[in-house]
Design an enzyme around this catalytic site. Structure first.
Site, PDB file in Angstrom:
ATOM      1  N   ASN A  94      44.111   2.307 -26.225  1.00  0.00           N
ATOM      2  CA  ASN A  94      44.460   0.951 -25.808  1.00  0.00           C
ATOM      3  C   ASN A  94      43.926  -0.125 -26.747  1.00  0.00           C
ATOM      4  O   ASN A  94      44.283  -1.301 -26.631  1.00  0.00           O
ATOM      5  CB  ASN A  94      43.980   0.702 -24.372  1.00  0.00           C
ATOM      6  CG  ASN A  94      44.803   1.493 -23.372  1.00  0.00           C
ATOM      7  OD1 ASN A  94      45.791   2.123 -23.745  1.00  0.00           O
ATOM      8  ND2 ASN A  94      44.409   1.456 -22.110  1.00  0.00           N
ATOM      9  N   ARG A 122      55.693  -2.992 -13.500  1.00  0.00           N
ATOM     10  CA  ARG A 122      55.222  -3.422 -14.820  1.00  0.00           C
ATOM     11  C   ARG A 122      56.121  -4.480 -15.461  1.00  0.00           C
ATOM     12  O   ARG A 122      56.700  -4.271 -16.531  1.00  0.00           O
ATOM     13  CB  ARG A 122      55.049  -2.212 -15.735  1.00  0.00           C
ATOM     14  CG  ARG A 122      54.201  -1.139 -15.109  1.00  0.00           C
ATOM     15  CD  ARG A 122      53.840  -0.056 -16.072  1.00  0.00           C
ATOM     16  NE  ARG A 122      52.651  -0.382 -16.843  1.00  0.00           N
ATOM     17  CZ  ARG A 122      52.059   0.462 -17.661  1.00  0.00           C
ATOM     18  NH1 ARG A 122      52.557   1.648 -17.856  1.00  0.00           N
ATOM     19  NH2 ARG A 122      50.986   0.098 -18.322  1.00  0.00           N
ATOM     20  N   LEU A 136      54.608 -12.479 -17.673  1.00  0.00           N
ATOM     21  CA  LEU A 136      53.479 -13.251 -18.219  1.00  0.00           C
ATOM     22  C   LEU A 136      53.554 -13.308 -19.748  1.00  0.00           C
ATOM     23  O   LEU A 136      53.201 -14.331 -20.356  1.00  0.00           O
ATOM     24  CB  LEU A 136      52.142 -12.637 -17.786  1.00  0.00           C
ATOM     25  CG  LEU A 136      51.921 -12.592 -16.267  1.00  0.00           C
ATOM     26  CD1 LEU A 136      50.655 -11.815 -15.931  1.00  0.00           C
ATOM     27  CD2 LEU A 136      51.828 -14.009 -15.708  1.00  0.00           C
ATOM     28  N   ASP A 140      42.846   3.149 -14.950  1.00  0.00           N
ATOM     29  CA  ASP A 140      43.167   4.334 -15.749  1.00  0.00           C
ATOM     30  C   ASP A 140      42.273   5.526 -15.412  1.00  0.00           C
ATOM     31  O   ASP A 140      42.600   6.662 -15.750  1.00  0.00           O
ATOM     32  CB  ASP A 140      43.046   4.016 -17.257  1.00  0.00           C
ATOM     33  CG  ASP A 140      44.209   3.172 -17.745  1.00  0.00           C
ATOM     34  OD1 ASP A 140      45.187   3.001 -16.994  1.00  0.00           O
ATOM     35  OD2 ASP A 140      44.149   2.674 -18.893  1.00  0.00           O
TER      36      ASP A 140
HETATM   37  C1  UD1 Z   1      46.996  -2.022 -20.100  1.00  0.00           C
HETATM   38  C2  UD1 Z   1      46.665  -0.612 -20.542  1.00  0.00           C
HETATM   39  C3  UD1 Z   1      46.817   0.354 -19.378  1.00  0.00           C
HETATM   40  C4  UD1 Z   1      45.991  -0.120 -18.173  1.00  0.00           C
HETATM   41  C5  UD1 Z   1      46.306  -1.577 -17.839  1.00  0.00           C
HETATM   42  C6  UD1 Z   1      45.404  -2.150 -16.762  1.00  0.00           C
HETATM   43  C7  UD1 Z   1      47.287  -0.598 -22.870  1.00  0.00           C
HETATM   44  C8  UD1 Z   1      48.186  -0.052 -23.924  1.00  0.00           C
HETATM   45  N1  UD1 Z   1      47.543  -0.232 -21.601  1.00  0.00           N
HETATM   46  O1  UD1 Z   1      48.356  -1.995 -19.697  1.00  0.00           O
HETATM   47  O2  UD1 Z   1      46.375   1.631 -19.787  1.00  0.00           O
HETATM   48  O3  UD1 Z   1      46.306   0.681 -17.054  1.00  0.00           O
HETATM   49  O4  UD1 Z   1      46.142  -2.394 -19.022  1.00  0.00           O
HETATM   50  O5  UD1 Z   1      44.079  -2.034 -17.131  1.00  0.00           O
HETATM   51  O6  UD1 Z   1      46.345  -1.298 -23.149  1.00  0.00           O
HETATM   52  N2  UD1 Z   1      51.809  -7.679 -14.895  1.00  0.00           N
HETATM   53  C9  UD1 Z   1      52.751  -8.584 -14.466  1.00  0.00           C
HETATM   54  N3  UD1 Z   1      53.411  -9.323 -15.399  1.00  0.00           N
HETATM   55  C10 UD1 Z   1      53.168  -9.197 -16.739  1.00  0.00           C
HETATM   56  C11 UD1 Z   1      52.191  -8.275 -17.161  1.00  0.00           C
HETATM   57  C12 UD1 Z   1      51.520  -7.528 -16.207  1.00  0.00           C
HETATM   58  O7  UD1 Z   1      52.997  -8.721 -13.268  1.00  0.00           O
HETATM   59  O8  UD1 Z   1      53.804  -9.896 -17.532  1.00  0.00           O
HETATM   60  C13 UD1 Z   1      51.117  -6.843 -13.875  1.00  0.00           C
HETATM   61  C14 UD1 Z   1      51.455  -5.354 -14.065  1.00  0.00           C
HETATM   62  O9  UD1 Z   1      52.665  -5.019 -13.436  1.00  0.00           O
HETATM   63  C15 UD1 Z   1      50.260  -4.690 -13.445  1.00  0.00           C
HETATM   64  C16 UD1 Z   1      49.117  -5.650 -13.774  1.00  0.00           C
HETATM   65  O10 UD1 Z   1      49.722  -6.899 -14.103  1.00  0.00           O
HETATM   66  O11 UD1 Z   1      50.436  -4.620 -12.055  1.00  0.00           O
HETATM   67  C17 UD1 Z   1      48.253  -5.190 -14.930  1.00  0.00           C
HETATM   68  O12 UD1 Z   1      49.046  -5.089 -16.088  1.00  0.00           O
HETATM   69  P1  UD1 Z   1      48.474  -5.296 -17.546  1.00  0.00           P
HETATM   70  O13 UD1 Z   1      47.045  -5.708 -17.481  1.00  0.00           O
HETATM   71  O14 UD1 Z   1      49.424  -6.166 -18.281  1.00  0.00           O
HETATM   72  O15 UD1 Z   1      48.560  -3.826 -18.119  1.00  0.00           O
HETATM   73  P2  UD1 Z   1      49.149  -3.366 -19.509  1.00  0.00           P
HETATM   74  O16 UD1 Z   1      48.763  -4.315 -20.572  1.00  0.00           O
HETATM   75  O17 UD1 Z   1      50.561  -2.972 -19.335  1.00  0.00           O
END
Ligand code: UD1
Length: 420
Positions: A23, A121, A125, A306
């Site tokens: 990550n 996902r 944002l 995770d």
């Molecule tokens: C990253 C990690 C992943 C980890 C997650 C949470 C990497 C490559 N992956 O994923 O392993 O499980 O952080 O620690 O670093 N969300 C929204 N809108 C957005 C973006 C996110 O609603 O635009 C929500 C997602 O659906 C989820 C939550 O926010 O429910 C957390 O997502 P996010 O922190 O963005 O995770 P990732 O960056 O995808």
């Protein structure tokens, strides 16, 4: 089709060196697009997600070479700002290329990303932040056309949730934007700080990474750099669980214990002895594990989502009943169905899982539902009576490097075979 075969009940003993963090590596590889020069990235894990990021880099015109765990990216000649759908769909974090492409070209054409099926996902944002910085984004059948008038514009951005990926996209985009960006409610994961260290060594001016408010003063250009990726804290928890369920004793080298404070507390609560030092962690499991009080997954510094599946495997074998609340992703219990095939007693209601400890797992044929869920099944197989077969291991290979080799070096009876 490759599968993992594990015959359980071997006590794990010995030492293991931790891989670099997936990550951390992925956003750093994406950020290399913004650099006018060469990025030498050390400690980059050998994973299919890293392969996918490298394919994207090569598609847009970077020259990439790789030797052992060092990846060299020359982004001097990048000449495309589009990422085809099949490359975007290989992993969710492909969306982190949006910020770098926009900042380098003033335009980008990408599609909505793929990744593990652990919830909706959305990327709202990411998109609203880029819009706040002056990007105009239109969507047509899953393809996002993004452009800005010259350079992106620094802005005040308040995230409604501290999304890791959105924080990374904003930091990379803002590093070469016009003016200053103030990011409020930023994610505080160690991988965010690692990205900032990389960018700052390239000449960026980022302050506060790893805290709730990050201030990024845009610079005109980023220059060549050499960087070493931080160790993978989630793989550390995987080896801890593997030691715990087998009654083993394992020394994990290369770990940053402060990155996994709540995970260490959970293992201690379950009865494990955990000794930490600079870059090392020794875990010694008890004969019988104890239940733990409620685990709630949270953004960092809380308990990492995770590690949830992996720790659940361990709690299935504890004395008593444990409760887990998954607060980050809405569909992150797909491993439960598979763990039940091994004899686990788990009830799930919405985001709550109630895990009633059983004496042992019974071997079964199971299927990895996602990356960490797959790792959790490997952990369970190590403790099961008999031969467990795990299929769909390509999902495990997205994040775990040489998992069966490393576990074998600790004494596990585990192999990867081609099954017909
Ligand atoms: C990253 C990690 C992943 C980890 C997650 C949470 C990497 C490559 N992956 O994923 O392993 O499980 O952080 O620690 O670093 N969300 C929204 N809108 C957005 C973006 C996110 O609603 O635009 C929500 C997602 O659906 C989820 C939550 O926010 O429910 C957390 O997502 P996010 O922190 O963005 O995770 P990732 O960056 O995808």
């Amino acid at each position: 089709m490759e599968i993992i075969r594990v015959t359980g009940k071997n006590k794990l003993e010995g030492e293991v060196q931790l891989q670099g963090s997936k990550n951390s590596a992925l956003p750093i590889l994406a950020a290399a697009v913004s650099v006018n020069g060469i990025s030498v990235i050390h400690n980059c894990p050998s994973l299919t997600d890293v392969d996918a990021a490298i394919k994207i880099l090569e598609h847009i015109g970077c020259h990439v070479s790789r030797q052992n765990s060092t990846v060299v990216i020359d982004s001097t000649d990048v000449d495309r700002c589009d990422i085809p759908q099949h490359l975007m769909h290989e992993m969710r974090s492909s969306i982190v290329f949006l910020g770098p492409l926009l900042s380098r070209f003033g335009s980008a054409c990408v599609s909505t990303p793929g990744g593990c099926e652990i919830g909706l996902r959305p990327i709202d944002l990411h998109l609203s932040s880029m819009r706040k910085m002056g990007a105009v984004i239109t969507e047509d059948s899953g393809v996002l056309n993004c452009s800005c008038n010259g350079r992106l514009q620094g802005s005040k951005i308040v995230l409604s949730f501290p999304s890791v990926g959105a924080t990374e996209n904003i930091m990379i985009a803002a590093a070469t934007a016009k003016g200053t960006t103030v990011l409020i409610n930023a994610a505080r994961e160690p991988e965010i700080r690692d990205l900032a260290v990389y960018l700052n060594n390239c000449g960026a001016k980022i302050k506060g990474a790893g805290e709730g408010t990050v201030v990024i003063e845009g610079v005109k250009q980023l220059h060549s750099v050499e960087h070493s990726v931080i160790p993978d804290r989630i793989i550390a928890s995987t080896f801890m669980a593997a030691a715990a369920v087998t009654g083993g004793k394992v020394l994990i080298k290369g770990v940053v214990p402060s990155h996994i404070t709540p995970v260490i507390s959970t293992f201690e609560e379950a009865g494990c002895r955990v000794d930490t030092g600079a870059s090392r962690l020794y875990i010694c499991a008890p004969k019988k594990l104890n239940r733990v009080k409620t685990i709630r997954t949270m953004p960092y510094p809380g308990f990492p989502t995770d590690s949830q599946a992996i720790v659940m495997s361990m709690l299935c074998l504890a004395k008593g009943t444990s409760v887990i609340v998954e607060n980050i992703f809405e569909n992150r219990y797909r491993h439960v169905h598979e763990l039940r095939k091994l004899g686990a007693k788990i009830d799930v209601e919405g985001k709550i899982a109630i895990v009633e400890g059983v004496d042992t797992f019974k071997a079964a044929h199971v299927c990895a539902p996602d990356l960490r869920g797959g790792a959790a099944l490997v952990v369970a197989g190590l403790a099961a009576d008999g031969l467990t077969e795990i299929e769909n291991i390509k999902l495990i290979d997205r994040g775990c490097q040489d998992i069966e080799k490393l576990l074998r070096s600790l004494g596990a009876d585990i192999v990867r075979v081609n099954a017909v």
